[in-house]
Design a protein around this motif. Structure first.
Motif, short mmCIF file in Angstrom:
data_model
loop_
_atom_site.label_atom_id
_atom_site.label_comp_id
_atom_site.label_asym_id
_atom_site.label_seq_id
_atom_site.Cartn_x
_atom_site.Cartn_y
_atom_site.Cartn_z
N LEU A 14 0.84 -1.08 -0.08
CA LEU A 14 -0.03 -0.03 0.02
C LEU A 14 0.97 1.21 0.16
CD1 LEU A 14 -2.40 -1.07 3.03
CD2 LEU A 14 -2.93 -1.14 0.43
N HIS A 15 0.86 1.89 -1.23
CA HIS A 15 1.63 3.43 -1.17
C HIS A 15 0.47 4.19 -0.32
CE1 HIS A 15 4.89 1.89 -3.35
NE2 HIS A 15 4.06 1.73 -4.55
N ALA A 16 1.36 5.34 0.14
CA ALA A 16 0.74 6.14 1.08
C ALA A 16 -0.30 5.66 2.11
CB ALA A 16 -0.41 7.13 0.25
N PRO A 18 -1.86 5.02 -4.94
CA PRO A 18 -2.42 6.62 -5.40
C PRO A 18 -1.43 7.46 -6.07
CG PRO A 18 -2.01 6.40 -3.10
CD PRO A 18 -1.37 4.95 -3.64
N VAL A 19 -0.15 6.95 -6.17
CA VAL A 19 0.94 7.97 -6.73
C VAL A 19 0.97 8.00 -8.09
CG1 VAL A 19 3.39 8.60 -6.44
CG2 VAL A 19 2.09 7.43 -4.42
N GLY A 20 1.22 6.87 -8.90
CA GLY A 20 1.32 6.79 -10.44
C GLY A 20 2.71 6.93 -10.81
N GLY A 21 2.88 7.79 -11.61
CA GLY A 21 4.00 8.11 -12.48
C GLY A 21 5.57 7.77 -11.89
N GLY A 71 -4.54 7.04 -8.30
CA GLY A 71 -4.38 8.40 -8.27
C GLY A 71 -3.18 8.75 -8.91
N LEU A 72 -2.75 10.08 -9.02
CA LEU A 72 -1.62 10.55 -9.84
C LEU A 72 -1.05 11.50 -9.18
CD1 LEU A 72 -3.78 11.24 -13.19
CD2 LEU A 72 -2.28 9.18 -12.65
N MET A 73 -0.72 11.33 -7.75
CA MET A 73 0.24 12.20 -6.99
C MET A 73 1.57 12.31 -7.67
SD MET A 73 -1.44 10.94 -3.19
CE MET A 73 -0.13 12.14 -2.28
#
Length: 320
Positions: A140-142, A205-208, A228-230
C-alpha cells in the motif's frame, strides 16, 4: 441552504438550491462531512464533478435522515452515512437511497463521516478488482492516508499481510500499529521494498513516479491497481517484464461510476465489512475534526500530506 464550493481556487460558503427528494432518494440533515484529496483537485479546477452531480464539495457525509422518497425502506430519524458524487459539505444533501449506509454500532456521527469513501475505495480496489485472496501479500503506497488506513485494517481482518510506503517514521509506526507488517520511508529507501517483495497486489495512489518500481516489486500474476496521480501522469514501463510476469494493471476511479455500480458496491460493503466495526476489528481513523468556519485550515492540513487517517468538517454539531 448554506454549502461549500471551490471557486477559482478559493473556498466559499454560499447559498445553494435545496434539492428535491425524488423517488428512491433520501434527504439527509448533514452532521459532518469527510475531506478527500479529490476535493483539493476540485477546488483547483482540475476535477469537475460528474455530469448531473452537485458542484458542492464533499464525497461523503454523515447525518440524520429528514425525508424519505417513495420506494425507500429508510426511515426519518435514522443515523446514516453516505457515499456521494458531491454535495456533502452543505446543510442538507439528497442522495440515492442505495448509497446510504447505517452508522455502525458504537460509532459516532463524527466518526461515521470518515467511513464511506475510504472503505468503499479500499474494498472495491483490493477485494473486488484485484480479487485479493487470503494469504496474498499487499503493498500500500501512502499507507497512512485515509484509504491506506482503511486498507491496512481490511488486510489484517481478511488475512493478508501488508507493507506500506509512507513519508515519515511516525507515520510508519502508525501503520504498523494498525496492522501493517512494516514498510519504508518514501524519501529515503523506496527501493527497500524489494526486501519484502514479491507482492501479489499493489494499491497505488501515486502513479508516474512509482510505476517502474511497482512492476519490479510484483510477483507472477500480480495485480496493480492505480487510483491516483500524486506522482505524475507519465511513466516509462518495461512491457517485456509486464508480459513475463503476467501483470494486470488496472486504472480505477469511484466517483464517476454509475448509480447501480455504487449501489452494489455498498451493499457488499454492508454485508462483508460493516459487521467488523461492531466486532471491534475495524475502527474509524479520525485524526481531527474542524468547525465549518475552519474549512480553509482543514483543507490546508489535508494538503500538507501529514494526516494519519481522516479529517472531518463539522456541519451541524447539534446532531452529536
Amino acid at each position: 441552504m448554506q454549502a461549500l464550493q471551490g471557486v477559482d481556487g478559493r473556498l466559499e460558503w454560499g447559498d445553494s438550491p435545496q434539492p428535491a427528494c425524488d423517488v428512491g432518494q433520501v434527504r439527509i440533515r448533514v452532521a459532518a462531512a469527510g475531506l478527500n484529496r479529490a476535493d483539493l483537485l476540485q477546488i483547483a479546477g482540475q476535477y469537475a464533478p460528474p455530469p448531473g452531480s452537485s458542484p458542492v464539495l464533499g464525497l461523503e457525509c454523515s447525518g440524520v435522515i429528514s425525508e424519505v422518497g417513495a420506494g425507500s425502506s429508510w426511515r426519518v430519524g435514522e443515523r446514516v452515512c453516505a457515499l456521494l458524487a458531491g454535495g456533502g459539505m452543505a446543510e442538507e444533501v439528497v442522495v440515492d437511497a442505495r448509497h446510504v449506509l447505517p452508522v455502525p454500532e458504537g460509532i459516532s456521527l463524527l466518526e461515521a463521516a470518515a467511513l464511506p469513501e475510504v472503505y468503499a475505495t479500499a474494498w472495491l480496489n483490493l477485494f473486488q478488482l484485484a480479487r485479493l485472496a487470503p494469504g496474498e501479500k499487499v503493498l500500500l503506497h501512502a499507507g497512512a492516508s485515509g484509504v491506506g488506513s482503511a486498507a491496512i485494517q481490511l488486510c489484517k481482518a481478511f488475512g493478508n499481510p501488508c507493507w506500506v510506503s509512507v513519508g515519515s517514521a511516525e507515520r510508519l509506526a502508525y501503520c504498523v500499529e494498525l496492522g501493517a507488517q512494516g514498510g519504508v520511508l518514501r524519501g529515503e529507501d523506496l527501493q527497500g521494498l524489494s526486501d519484502f517483495a514479491p507482492f501479489d497486489v499493489i494499491l497505488d495512489p501515486v502513479g508516474g513516479d512509482y510505476a517502474a518500481l511497482n512492476l519490479q516489486l510484483l510477483g507472477l500474476d500480480g495485480r496493480w491497481v492505480n487510483i491516483g496521480l500524486m506522482g505524475g501522469r507519465q511513466a516509462q514501463l518495461d512491457f517485456a517484464l509486464l508480459l513475463l510476469k503476467r501483470v494486470q494493471l488496472t486504472g480505477s476511479t469511484l466517483r464517476n461510476r454509475d448509480e447501480l455500480f455504487k449501489a452494489e458496491l455498498l451493499a457488499d460493503l454492508v454485508r462483508q465489512v460493516w459487521p467488523l466495526f461492531a466486532e471491534g476489528r475495524l475502527k474509524p481513523q479520525l485524526q481531527q475534526s474542524f468547525a465549518s468556519s475552519q474549512a480553509e485550515a482543514a483543507y490546508a492540513t489535508l494538503a500538507s500530506n501529514s494526516v494519519n487517517g481522516k479529517l472531518v468538517l463539522r456541519l451541524d454539531e447539534s446532531l452529536g
